[in-house]
Design a protein around this motif. Structure first.
Motif, PDB file in Angstrom:
ATOM      1  N   GLY A 232      -6.237  51.469  13.918  1.00  0.00           N
ATOM      2  CA  GLY A 232      -5.489  52.608  14.448  1.00  0.00           C
ATOM      3  C   GLY A 232      -4.508  52.227  15.551  1.00  0.00           C
ATOM      4  N   LEU A 233      -3.633  53.203  15.877  1.00  0.00           N
ATOM      5  CA  LEU A 233      -2.583  52.963  16.869  1.00  0.00           C
ATOM      6  C   LEU A 233      -3.177  52.646  18.247  1.00  0.00           C
ATOM      7  N   GLY A 234      -4.241  53.359  18.610  1.00  0.00           N
ATOM      8  CA  GLY A 234      -4.888  53.099  19.901  1.00  0.00           C
ATOM      9  C   GLY A 234      -5.395  51.668  19.971  1.00  0.00           C
TER      10      GLY A 234
ATOM     11  N   ILE B 234       7.241  51.651  21.785  1.00  0.00           N
ATOM     12  CA  ILE B 234       8.167  52.178  20.772  1.00  0.00           C
ATOM     13  C   ILE B 234       7.553  51.961  19.392  1.00  0.00           C
ATOM     14  N   LEU B 235       7.461  53.032  18.613  1.00  0.00           N
ATOM     15  CA  LEU B 235       7.091  52.901  17.205  1.00  0.00           C
ATOM     16  C   LEU B 235       8.414  52.813  16.445  1.00  0.00           C
ATOM     17  N   ALA B 236       8.690  51.611  15.924  1.00  0.00           N
ATOM     18  CA  ALA B 236      10.037  51.334  15.412  1.00  0.00           C
ATOM     19  C   ALA B 236      10.416  52.210  14.228  1.00  0.00           C
ATOM     20  N   ASP B 237       9.423  52.764  13.523  1.00  0.00           N
ATOM     21  CA  ASP B 237       9.843  53.589  12.383  1.00  0.00           C
ATOM     22  C   ASP B 237      10.290  54.990  12.811  1.00  0.00           C
ATOM     23  N   ASP B 238      10.101  55.331  14.059  1.00  0.00           N
ATOM     24  CA  ASP B 238      10.770  56.518  14.599  1.00  0.00           C
ATOM     25  C   ASP B 238      12.083  56.046  15.214  1.00  0.00           C
ATOM     26  N   LEU B 239      13.145  56.245  14.491  1.00  0.00           N
ATOM     27  CA  LEU B 239      14.448  55.751  14.955  1.00  0.00           C
ATOM     28  C   LEU B 239      15.160  56.888  15.697  1.00  0.00           C
TER      29      LEU B 239
ATOM     30  N   LYS C 272       0.867  65.850  10.654  1.00  0.00           N
ATOM     31  CA  LYS C 272       1.474  64.508  10.606  1.00  0.00           C
ATOM     32  C   LYS C 272       1.616  63.891  11.988  1.00  0.00           C
ATOM     33  N   TYR C 273       1.299  64.660  13.035  1.00  0.00           N
ATOM     34  CA  TYR C 273       1.632  64.219  14.398  1.00  0.00           C
ATOM     35  C   TYR C 273       0.504  64.477  15.387  1.00  0.00           C
ATOM     36  N   GLY C 274       0.608  63.822  16.540  1.00  0.00           N
ATOM     37  CA  GLY C 274      -0.169  64.240  17.695  1.00  0.00           C
ATOM     38  C   GLY C 274       0.533  65.473  18.279  1.00  0.00           C
ATOM     39  N   ILE C 275      -0.238  66.527  18.540  1.00  0.00           N
ATOM     40  CA  ILE C 275       0.359  67.778  19.035  1.00  0.00           C
ATOM     41  C   ILE C 275      -0.115  68.017  20.468  1.00  0.00           C
TER      42      ILE C 275
ATOM     43  N   VAL D 113      -4.009  67.010  20.453  1.00  0.00           N
ATOM     44  CA  VAL D 113      -4.866  66.865  19.274  1.00  0.00           C
ATOM     45  C   VAL D 113      -4.124  66.016  18.252  1.00  0.00           C
ATOM     46  N   GLU D 114      -4.813  65.041  17.689  1.00  0.00           N
ATOM     47  CA  GLU D 114      -4.188  64.188  16.676  1.00  0.00           C
ATOM     48  C   GLU D 114      -4.211  64.871  15.313  1.00  0.00           C
ATOM     49  N   LYS D 115      -3.045  65.064  14.770  1.00  0.00           N
ATOM     50  CA  LYS D 115      -2.850  65.581  13.401  1.00  0.00           C
ATOM     51  C   LYS D 115      -3.742  66.777  13.036  1.00  0.00           C
ATOM     52  N   PRO D 116      -3.653  67.875  13.811  1.00  0.00           N
ATOM     53  CA  PRO D 116      -4.443  69.053  13.472  1.00  0.00           C
ATOM     54  C   PRO D 116      -3.824  69.818  12.298  1.00  0.00           C
TER      55      PRO D 116
ATOM     56  N   ALA E  69       5.388  68.133  18.835  1.00  0.00           N
ATOM     57  CA  ALA E  69       4.838  66.911  18.245  1.00  0.00           C
ATOM     58  C   ALA E  69       5.272  65.677  19.025  1.00  0.00           C
ATOM     59  N   ILE E  70       4.333  64.745  19.152  1.00  0.00           N
ATOM     60  CA  ILE E  70       4.643  63.468  19.809  1.00  0.00           C
ATOM     61  C   ILE E  70       5.444  62.618  18.830  1.00  0.00           C
ATOM     62  N   ILE E  71       6.520  62.021  19.305  1.00  0.00           N
ATOM     63  CA  ILE E  71       7.242  61.049  18.474  1.00  0.00           C
ATOM     64  C   ILE E  71       6.977  59.646  19.051  1.00  0.00           C
ATOM     65  N   GLY E  72       7.450  58.642  18.371  1.00  0.00           N
ATOM     66  CA  GLY E  72       7.052  57.277  18.715  1.00  0.00           C
ATOM     67  C   GLY E  72       7.688  56.663  19.948  1.00  0.00           C
ATOM     68  N   ARG E  73       7.619  57.370  21.066  1.00  0.00           N
ATOM     69  CA  ARG E  73       8.075  56.836  22.353  1.00  0.00           C
ATOM     70  C   ARG E  73       7.064  57.251  23.418  1.00  0.00           C
ATOM     71  N   TYR E  74       6.512  56.265  24.106  1.00  0.00           N
ATOM     72  CA  TYR E  74       5.511  56.538  25.141  1.00  0.00           C
ATOM     73  C   TYR E  74       5.812  55.694  26.364  1.00  0.00           C
ATOM     74  N   ILE E  75       5.442  56.187  27.518  1.00  0.00           N
ATOM     75  CA  ILE E  75       5.280  55.328  28.692  1.00  0.00           C
ATOM     76  C   ILE E  75       3.827  55.502  29.108  1.00  0.00           C
TER      77      ILE E  75
ATOM     78  N   ILE F  80      -9.017  54.510  16.020  1.00  0.00           N
ATOM     79  CA  ILE F  80      -8.931  54.724  17.468  1.00  0.00           C
ATOM     80  C   ILE F  80      -7.532  55.248  17.772  1.00  0.00           C
ATOM     81  N   GLN F  81      -7.480  56.468  18.265  1.00  0.00           N
ATOM     82  CA  GLN F  81      -6.201  57.176  18.408  1.00  0.00           C
ATOM     83  C   GLN F  81      -5.707  57.136  19.861  1.00  0.00           C
ATOM     84  N   ILE F  82      -4.433  56.790  20.032  1.00  0.00           N
ATOM     85  CA  ILE F  82      -3.841  56.820  21.373  1.00  0.00           C
ATOM     86  C   ILE F  82      -3.830  58.260  21.897  1.00  0.00           C
ATOM     87  N   THR F  83      -3.689  59.219  20.982  1.00  0.00           N
ATOM     88  CA  THR F  83      -3.684  60.630  21.395  1.00  0.00           C
ATOM     89  C   THR F  83      -4.994  60.989  22.110  1.00  0.00           C
ATOM     90  N   ASP F  84      -6.122  60.509  21.587  1.00  0.00           N
ATOM     91  CA  ASP F  84      -7.421  60.807  22.203  1.00  0.00           C
ATOM     92  C   ASP F  84      -7.525  60.166  23.589  1.00  0.00           C
TER      93      ASP F  84
HETATM   94  C1  G1P Z   1       1.382  58.108  15.253  1.00  0.00           C
HETATM   95  C2  G1P Z   1       0.531  58.854  16.275  1.00  0.00           C
HETATM   96  C3  G1P Z   1       0.916  60.340  16.307  1.00  0.00           C
HETATM   97  C4  G1P Z   1       2.409  60.474  16.564  1.00  0.00           C
HETATM   98  C5  G1P Z   1       3.206  59.655  15.537  1.00  0.00           C
HETATM   99  C6  G1P Z   1       4.679  59.634  15.863  1.00  0.00           C
HETATM  100  O1  G1P Z   1       1.025  58.548  13.970  1.00  0.00           O
HETATM  101  O2  G1P Z   1      -0.831  58.691  15.952  1.00  0.00           O
HETATM  102  O3  G1P Z   1       0.197  60.992  17.319  1.00  0.00           O
HETATM  103  O4  G1P Z   1       2.771  61.830  16.503  1.00  0.00           O
HETATM  104  O5  G1P Z   1       2.762  58.293  15.493  1.00  0.00           O
HETATM  105  O6  G1P Z   1       5.414  59.001  14.854  1.00  0.00           O
HETATM  106  P1  G1P Z   1       1.462  57.752  12.637  1.00  0.00           P
HETATM  107  O7  G1P Z   1       2.867  58.176  12.328  1.00  0.00           O
HETATM  108  O8  G1P Z   1       1.367  56.288  12.959  1.00  0.00           O
HETATM  109  O9  G1P Z   1       0.493  58.179  11.587  1.00  0.00           O
END
Ligand code: G1P
Length: 279
Positions: free
Chosen positions: A113-115, A133-138, A174-177, A194-197, A207-213, A233-237
């Motif tokens: 998992g991401l965490g 940075i999650l590179a697939d979120d451009l 699809k997202y952490g909310i 909450v992760e992907k409710p 929704a959280i997108i792939g940018r965090y500090i 293991i979820q970073i959201t948790d």
């Molecule tokens: C991950 C996170 C999710 C976040 C998302 C953003 O999910 O677990 O909380 O909203 O990235 O892209 P993934 O897309 O890896 O399933």
């Protein structure tokens, strides 16, 4: 020299995932190396981090990801071939990155998992606040890049920050909310996440997108975080633990974001950037 614990100097790039949504393309090529026009997704991410003043890239890779290391390295034979030709210009940005950045790697041996990926990066990050940075979120912005906006916000709030955007509620799974209360325009103090409710359980449509500090206490929290959604293991948790102590803000970023982890977003981004080059 004492460490300045206020400055974000490092950016972590989790890049160990299989990219199954892009099979068969990702059978031998890491998904982070898929190009939008001529540039791999990961290079866009690295350029965004540099724009935010970051010069150390910490990449968490896995099996079959060697192309990433080759990309962020010199290529003497190729460079010799194109030296003095018009093609040289095509290599300008990547050469500049290789010359001016420190790029470090570690391997995530198990996909938990991401965490877990972020925790794996602890050896590269150490005990200081860092970006992810999650590179697939451009992301694209004609003004300041999203991570630059967040680094500025960090200087004010000195706590963990997640970038969020409003989504249609039916996409909440699809997202952490996140949910929280407003601190100032576009900034929320997070009280729940909450992760992907499912939409009926989503605390909001943010929704959280792939940018965090993240502040470095996240690592100890991740150590104690039990597997959550999907058995991962979820970073959201882990962030929820920080949020309960008032340590997380959500930022409604300015700009546009493409989910390049799927074909629709990838094609949309390709068209968008192509049209931009034609402007
Ligand atoms: C991950 C996170 C999710 C976040 C998302 C953003 O999910 O677990 O909380 O909203 O990235 O892209 P993934 O897309 O890896 O399933």
């Amino acid at each position: 020299m004492p460490k300045d614990n206020t400055k974000i100097r490092k950016c972590l790039f989790p890049a160990a995932g299989y990219g199954t949504r892009f099979l068969p393309a990702t059978k031998a090529i890491p998904k982070e190396m898929l190009p939008i026009l001529t540039k791999p997704l990961l290079q866009y991410g690295v350029e965004e981090a540099r724009e935010a003043g970051i010069d150390t890239m910490a990449i968490v890779t896995g099996r079959g990801k060697r192309a990433i290391e080759d990309h962020f390295d010199r290529s003497y034979e190729l460079e010799h071939q194109i030296n003095g030709t018009s093609k040289e210009l095509l290599m300008k940005e990547i050469r500049d990155i290789v010359k001016n950045c420190t790029i470090t790697y570690t391997r995530q041996v198990e996909m938990k998992g991401l965490g877990h990926a972020i925790l794996t990066g602890q050896t590269l990050v150490g005990d200081e606040p860092f970006a992810v940075i999650l590179a697939d979120d451009l992301c694209d912005n004609d003004g300041e890049a999203v991570l630059t906006q967040m680094v500025k916000l960090y200087e004010k709030y000195r706590c963990s920050i997640v970038a969020v955007e409003e989504i249609p509620l039916e996409d909440s799974n699809k997202y952490g909310i996140v949910a929280g209360f407003e601190e100032e325009d576009s900034v929320l103090r997070v009280t729940n996440m909450v992760e992907k409710p499912e939409s009926k359980d989503a605390p909001s449509n943010l929704a959280i997108i792939g940018r965090y500090i993240l502040t470095p206490d996240i690592f100890d929290i991740l150590e104690d975080t039990k597997p959550g959604k999907g058995g991962e293991i979820q970073i959201t948790d882990a962030l929820l633990t920080q949020a309960k102590q008032g340590g997380v803000i959500a930022y409604k970023f300015k700009g546009k974001r493409f989910d390049c982890g799927g074909v629709d977003g990838f094609v949309e981004a390709t068209n968008f950037f192509y049209n931009k080059t034609k402007e």
